[in-house]
Design a protein around this motif. Sequence first.
Motif, PDB file in Angstrom:
ATOM      1  N   GLY A   1       4.538   2.167  15.954  1.00 26.95           N
ATOM      2  CA  GLY A   1       5.447   3.308  15.834  1.00 26.95           C
ATOM      3  C   GLY A   1       5.080   4.365  14.691  1.00 26.95           C
ATOM      4  O   GLY A   1       5.752   5.472  14.782  1.00 26.95           O
ATOM      5  N   HIS A   2       4.047   4.101  13.792  1.00 26.44           N
ATOM      6  CA  HIS A   2       3.451   4.849  12.803  1.00 26.44           C
ATOM      7  C   HIS A   2       2.007   4.637  12.874  1.00 26.44           C
ATOM      8  O   HIS A   2       1.678   3.635  13.359  1.00 26.44           O
ATOM      9  N   SER A   3       1.497   5.535  12.251  1.00 26.55           N
ATOM     10  CA  SER A   3      -0.207   5.433  11.946  1.00 26.55           C
ATOM     11  C   SER A   3      -0.126   4.193  11.009  1.00 26.55           C
ATOM     12  O   SER A   3       0.657   4.036   9.797  1.00 26.55           O
ATOM     13  N   HIS A   4      -1.095   3.244  11.216  1.00 22.31           N
ATOM     14  CA  HIS A   4      -1.429   2.137  10.337  1.00 22.31           C
ATOM     15  C   HIS A   4      -2.797   1.931  10.416  1.00 22.31           C
ATOM     16  O   HIS A   4      -3.617   2.605  11.110  1.00 22.31           O
ATOM     17  N   SER A   5      -3.477   0.810   9.781  1.00 20.27           N
ATOM     18  CA  SER A   5      -4.782   0.346   9.606  1.00 20.27           C
ATOM     19  C   SER A   5      -4.979  -0.958   9.224  1.00 20.27           C
ATOM     20  O   SER A   5      -3.988  -1.310   8.512  1.00 20.27           O
ATOM     21  N   LEU A   6      -6.134  -1.383   9.181  1.00 17.13           N
ATOM     22  CA  LEU A   6      -6.433  -2.772   8.398  1.00 17.13           C
ATOM     23  C   LEU A   6      -7.480  -2.678   7.315  1.00 17.13           C
ATOM     24  O   LEU A   6      -8.402  -2.292   7.968  1.00 17.13           O
ATOM     25  N   HIS A   7      -7.338  -2.949   6.303  1.00 17.08           N
ATOM     26  CA  HIS A   7      -8.385  -2.766   5.357  1.00 17.08           C
ATOM     27  C   HIS A   7      -8.590  -4.278   4.704  1.00 17.08           C
ATOM     28  O   HIS A   7      -7.604  -4.789   4.324  1.00 17.08           O
ATOM     29  N   PHE A   8      -9.716  -4.763   5.061  1.00 17.34           N
ATOM     30  CA  PHE A   8      -9.953  -6.027   4.436  1.00 17.34           C
ATOM     31  C   PHE A   8     -10.786  -6.124   2.891  1.00 17.34           C
ATOM     32  O   PHE A   8     -11.619  -5.028   2.772  1.00 17.34           O
ATOM     33  N   HIS A   9     -10.321  -7.015   2.213  1.00 16.60           N
ATOM     34  CA  HIS A   9     -11.177  -7.161   0.963  1.00 16.60           C
ATOM     35  C   HIS A   9     -12.229  -8.052   1.465  1.00 16.60           C
ATOM     36  O   HIS A   9     -12.444  -8.755   2.314  1.00 16.60           O
ATOM     37  N   GLY A  10     -13.404  -8.047   0.588  1.00 22.07           N
ATOM     38  CA  GLY A  10     -14.614  -8.732   0.965  1.00 22.07           C
ATOM     39  C   GLY A  10     -15.740  -7.540   0.923  1.00 22.07           C
ATOM     40  O   GLY A  10     -15.392  -6.534   0.401  1.00 22.07           O
ATOM     41  N   GLU A  11     -16.912  -7.901   1.477  1.00 23.41           N
ATOM     42  CA  GLU A  11     -17.887  -7.009   1.382  1.00 23.41           C
ATOM     43  C   GLU A  11     -18.073  -6.484   2.672  1.00 23.41           C
ATOM     44  O   GLU A  11     -18.113  -7.322   3.515  1.00 23.41           O
ATOM     45  N   HIS A  12     -18.382  -4.955   2.972  1.00 23.20           N
ATOM     46  CA  HIS A  12     -18.590  -4.634   4.135  1.00 23.20           C
ATOM     47  C   HIS A  12     -18.931  -3.117   4.247  1.00 23.20           C
ATOM     48  O   HIS A  12     -18.698  -2.551   3.101  1.00 23.20           O
ATOM     49  N   PRO A  13     -19.610  -2.640   5.310  1.00 29.09           N
ATOM     50  CA  PRO A  13     -19.922  -1.100   5.410  1.00 29.09           C
ATOM     51  C   PRO A  13     -18.593  -0.367   5.097  1.00 29.09           C
ATOM     52  O   PRO A  13     -17.595  -0.611   5.743  1.00 29.09           O
ATOM     53  N   SER A  14     -18.803   1.081   4.635  1.00 26.79           N
ATOM     54  CA  SER A  14     -17.518   2.027   4.645  1.00 26.79           C
ATOM     55  C   SER A  14     -16.889   2.202   5.948  1.00 26.79           C
ATOM     56  O   SER A  14     -15.621   2.518   5.808  1.00 26.79           O
ATOM     57  N   GLU A  15     -17.706   2.265   7.006  1.00 31.54           N
ATOM     58  CA  GLU A  15     -16.963   2.555   8.233  1.00 31.54           C
ATOM     59  C   GLU A  15     -15.927   1.478   8.657  1.00 31.54           C
ATOM     60  O   GLU A  15     -15.356   1.620   9.625  1.00 31.54           O
ATOM     61  N   MET A  16     -16.100   0.271   8.018  1.00 28.11           N
ATOM     62  CA  MET A  16     -15.424  -0.747   8.589  1.00 28.11           C
ATOM     63  C   MET A  16     -14.184  -1.069   7.502  1.00 28.11           C
ATOM     64  O   MET A  16     -13.871  -2.094   7.218  1.00 28.11           O
ATOM     65  N   ASP A  17     -14.201   0.036   6.520  1.00 25.35           N
ATOM     66  CA  ASP A  17     -13.395  -0.165   5.289  1.00 25.35           C
ATOM     67  C   ASP A  17     -11.771  -0.104   5.825  1.00 25.35           C
ATOM     68  O   ASP A  17     -11.020  -0.290   4.661  1.00 25.35           O
ATOM     69  N   GLY A  18     -11.468   0.331   6.780  1.00 27.48           N
ATOM     70  CA  GLY A  18     -10.106   0.305   7.194  1.00 27.48           C
ATOM     71  C   GLY A  18      -9.261   1.246   6.663  1.00 27.48           C
ATOM     72  O   GLY A  18      -8.074   0.982   6.404  1.00 27.48           O
ATOM     73  N   VAL A  19      -9.669   2.383   6.078  1.00 30.72           N
ATOM     74  CA  VAL A  19      -8.806   3.456   5.432  1.00 30.72           C
ATOM     75  C   VAL A  19      -8.339   4.697   6.436  1.00 30.72           C
ATOM     76  O   VAL A  19      -7.532   5.342   5.988  1.00 30.72           O
ATOM     77  N   LYS A  20      -9.105   4.576   7.744  1.00 24.69           N
ATOM     78  CA  LYS A  20      -8.719   5.640   8.551  1.00 24.69           C
ATOM     79  C   LYS A  20      -7.384   5.228   9.457  1.00 24.69           C
ATOM     80  O   LYS A  20      -7.341   4.091   9.909  1.00 24.69           O
ATOM     81  N   PRO A  21      -6.616   6.258   9.363  1.00 24.95           N
ATOM     82  CA  PRO A  21      -5.529   5.761  10.052  1.00 24.95           C
ATOM     83  C   PRO A  21      -5.719   5.834  11.743  1.00 24.95           C
ATOM     84  O   PRO A  21      -6.581   6.254  12.184  1.00 24.95           O
ATOM     85  N   ILE A  22      -5.019   4.623  12.216  1.00 29.51           N
ATOM     86  CA  ILE A  22      -5.167   4.655  13.874  1.00 29.51           C
ATOM     87  C   ILE A  22      -3.696   4.776  13.976  1.00 29.51           C
ATOM     88  O   ILE A  22      -2.697   4.204  13.626  1.00 29.51           O
TER      89      ILE A  22
ATOM     90  N   CYS B   1      -2.627  -2.820   5.308  1.00 27.50           N
ATOM     91  CA  CYS B   1      -2.675  -1.611   5.734  1.00 27.50           C
ATOM     92  C   CYS B   1      -3.119  -0.509   4.844  1.00 27.50           C
ATOM     93  O   CYS B   1      -2.604  -0.923   3.558  1.00 27.50           O
ATOM     94  N   HIS B   2      -3.716   0.358   4.813  1.00 26.50           N
ATOM     95  CA  HIS B   2      -4.113   1.373   3.803  1.00 26.50           C
ATOM     96  C   HIS B   2      -3.925   2.793   4.093  1.00 26.50           C
ATOM     97  O   HIS B   2      -4.426   3.798   3.763  1.00 26.50           O
ATOM     98  N   ILE B   3      -2.665   2.665   4.573  1.00 23.50           N
ATOM     99  CA  ILE B   3      -1.940   4.192   4.848  1.00 23.50           C
ATOM    100  C   ILE B   3      -0.960   4.465   3.935  1.00 23.50           C
ATOM    101  O   ILE B   3      -0.245   3.759   3.549  1.00 23.50           O
ATOM    102  N   GLU B   4      -1.112   5.781   3.336  1.00 24.22           N
ATOM    103  CA  GLU B   4      -0.241   6.259   2.240  1.00 24.22           C
ATOM    104  C   GLU B   4       1.171   6.580   2.787  1.00 24.22           C
ATOM    105  O   GLU B   4       1.310   7.074   3.875  1.00 24.22           O
ATOM    106  N   PRO B   5       2.011   6.224   1.964  1.00 21.39           N
ATOM    107  CA  PRO B   5       1.964   5.407   0.784  1.00 21.39           C
ATOM    108  C   PRO B   5       1.672   3.863   1.108  1.00 21.39           C
ATOM    109  O   PRO B   5       2.570   3.296   1.427  1.00 21.39           O
TER     110      PRO B   5
END
Length: 338
Positions: free
Chosen positions: A140-161, A183-187
């Motif tokens: 119902g809102h924009s969300h994302s999944l940001h994982f901790h650990g090592e990965h490339p920036s395009e997989m960092d999950g800060v872009k709203p879906i 989720c890494h969407i503000e706030p």
Amino acid sequence: MDRQRRKILELGLGGMGLIGGAIACSPIISNRNSEQDKSSSNPPKKIAIPPMNLSAVSQERIKTSGLDPIATLREFDYGKVTQENGRTVREFQLTAQSKTVKLDAATDFITWNVNDRVPGPTLRATEGDRVRIAFANRGGHSHSLHFHGEHPSEMDGVKPIRNGAATIYEFDAMPYGVHLYHCHIEPVARHISKGLYGMFIIDPPTPRPPADEIVLIMAGYDTNGDGRNEMYAFNGLPHFYMQQPIAVQQNQLLRLYVLNMIEYDPVATFHIHANMFQVYRTGRSMSSNEESDVITMGTAERHILELTYRFTGKYMFHPHQDTIADAGCMGLFDVVAS
Ligand SMILES: [Cu+2]
């Protein structure tokens, strides 16, 4: 067709908005190193999990609250396992959703969550596996999944879906340890404290010794929107493990995966009664870093804690900020005779 687009179609997430009921939860494998044991050269040691014998009150509370701390306690989602070019790939299907839960008889709370549960499923892989997460947003809102650990920036999950859309997060599982996703969407504090988080365990290439493995995630609930927590919980439901103690066996290694997911309070401690634990900070070592009975954790900090109870009986565990404990983040181990 680009690679990402092809993968979305293969995973059945094409046609944004049509994802409907097509997404089923990945198989949950109940408990322990069942996968690791197979690859171990030594025969697996039997780990005894005493039955929880849920009381009628506990069963009713799980039913009416919409929260199930038993599902978080000892269940691990290893994903759908395939082999691609000689390596293990684990596919997970995670969906952002929203549902109203009952934190207690008088408190309804609208969660934003993963797979209709708080916390989300505990994902588990072995270091070096390829991890592929099909993420659909029906929250119902924009969300994302940001994982901790090592990965490339395009997989960092800060872009709203956006709501109704989907994406794939794909990376190699590394390094081994106890990690998390959220989720890494503000706030961000709001998106996390409303329930959009879960644990992500990456097992080391050489498995840890067999143990009764338990997940404990501490979280806070801002129930009146004032930017402070009014209630707290282990594994989603305030006070639950006080009414329904966690049965564990005497003289058996207990491995706790503990995560502090409390927003709005800068730190929380984790304390156990009548015993000491070995600390493996962030799960990033195979030998203990220290021994204690209380450890201080900032938000998103997590550790493996190992201990063995020598005496039967009931023992409390809780943050030693007692206002947090009193407001729901408190539980009991019930140590039963071996
Ligand atoms: Cu969110």
